[in-house]
Design a protein around this motif. Structure first.
Motif, PDB file in Angstrom:
ATOM      1  N   LEU A  37       0.514  -0.911   0.014  1.00 27.52           N
ATOM      2  CA  LEU A  37       0.072   0.316  -0.107  1.00 27.52           C
ATOM      3  C   LEU A  37       1.006   1.225   0.060  1.00 27.52           C
ATOM      4  O   LEU A  37       0.425   2.494  -0.941  1.00 27.52           O
ATOM      5  CB  LEU A  37      -1.269   0.230   0.863  1.00 27.52           C
ATOM      6  CG  LEU A  37      -2.268  -0.720   1.346  1.00 27.52           C
ATOM      7  CD1 LEU A  37      -3.058  -0.765   2.402  1.00 27.52           C
ATOM      8  CD2 LEU A  37      -2.660  -0.647   0.078  1.00 27.52           C
ATOM      9  N   GLN A  38       2.070   0.884   0.406  1.00 25.11           N
ATOM     10  CA  GLN A  38       2.494   2.615   1.118  1.00 25.11           C
ATOM     11  C   GLN A  38       3.768   2.577  -1.223  1.00 25.11           C
ATOM     12  O   GLN A  38       3.540   4.492  -0.972  1.00 25.11           O
ATOM     13  CB  GLN A  38       4.090   2.087   1.916  1.00 25.11           C
ATOM     14  CG  GLN A  38       3.434   2.349   3.205  1.00 25.11           C
ATOM     15  CD  GLN A  38       3.357   4.057   3.334  1.00 25.11           C
ATOM     16  OE1 GLN A  38       3.720   4.719   2.792  1.00 25.11           O
ATOM     17  NE2 GLN A  38       2.602   3.873   4.751  1.00 25.11           N
ATOM     18  N   LEU A  40       1.379   2.409  -3.421  1.00 25.93           N
ATOM     19  CA  LEU A  40       0.939   2.934  -4.241  1.00 25.93           C
ATOM     20  C   LEU A  40       0.662   4.411  -4.558  1.00 25.93           C
ATOM     21  O   LEU A  40       1.605   4.882  -3.658  1.00 25.93           O
ATOM     22  CB  LEU A  40      -1.038   2.714  -3.624  1.00 25.93           C
ATOM     23  CG  LEU A  40      -1.223   1.681  -4.402  1.00 25.93           C
ATOM     24  CD1 LEU A  40      -3.106   1.393  -3.414  1.00 25.93           C
ATOM     25  CD2 LEU A  40      -0.759   0.524  -5.336  1.00 25.93           C
ATOM     26  N   ARG A  51      -2.289   5.875  -2.719  1.00 23.94           N
ATOM     27  CA  ARG A  51      -1.918   5.192  -0.996  1.00 23.94           C
ATOM     28  C   ARG A  51      -3.441   5.928  -0.151  1.00 23.94           C
ATOM     29  O   ARG A  51      -3.298   5.570   0.817  1.00 23.94           O
ATOM     30  CB  ARG A  51      -0.784   5.114  -0.745  1.00 23.94           C
ATOM     31  CG  ARG A  51      -0.576   6.196  -1.230  1.00 23.94           C
ATOM     32  CD  ARG A  51       1.240   6.201  -0.342  1.00 23.94           C
ATOM     33  NE  ARG A  51       1.999   7.133  -0.685  1.00 23.94           N
ATOM     34  CZ  ARG A  51       3.236   7.677  -1.315  1.00 23.94           C
ATOM     35  NH1 ARG A  51       3.511   6.339  -1.691  1.00 23.94           N
ATOM     36  NH2 ARG A  51       4.108   8.374  -2.504  1.00 23.94           N
TER      37      ARG A  51
END
Length: 147
Positions: A37-38, A40, A51
């Motif tokens: 996710l970081q 993104l 994110r």
């Protein structure tokens, strides 16, 4: 056409990990998901998936019981007209994560409310899986028009 330009769509939901495995295995899955996710970033020209819309929530030791719940949400201008692309991006993200099920709610001013569900056939998905085996269901109020 004026109404379409001001039409708001709200997308929100969650991605849930499975509670199985020891504490260390769950922590490794949670850390992996947080890293993905970081990474993104909203793509140039299509900033609808970034994110900033995802919250990883608690991690082990921070009051998390067993299951990681990744929440997400965003407000868009008439995203239903780009919905197939949004779903494509979401499924690409799911391929990279550990998860058991995911749910997406789409609320539109013009086309009502819709719920989309993804569940893996085995009860869990790992990033090593080459295929996404999904069951998608949708519920709706009103008629949904895709372009």
């Amino acid at each position: 056409m004026e109404q379409l330009l001001h039409s708001e769509s709200i997308v929100y939901g969650s991605i849930r990990d499975w509670p199985e495995g020891g504490c260390e295995a769950r922590l490794l899955r949670q850390q992996h998901n947080a890293r993905v996710l970081q990474e993104l970033d909203g793509e140039a020209g299509w900033p609808f998936f970034s994110r900033g819309m995802f919250g990883v929530g608690q991690v082990a030791g921070d009051g998390l019981y067993q299951t990681q719940v990744i929440s997400f949400g965003a407000s868009y201008q008439a995203v239903e007209y780009e919905w197939s692309l949004w779903v494509e991006k979401f499924e690409a993200l799911l391929r990279r994560l550990y998860w058991a099920n995911a749910i997406v709610h789409l609320e539109t001013e013009l086309n009502g409310r819709h719920t989309f569900r993804w569940e893996s056939d085995e009860g869990f998905h790992t990033p090593e899986d080459s295929q996404l085996s999904l069951r998608c269901e949708w519920e709706h109020e009103g008629a949904m028009r895709f372009r």
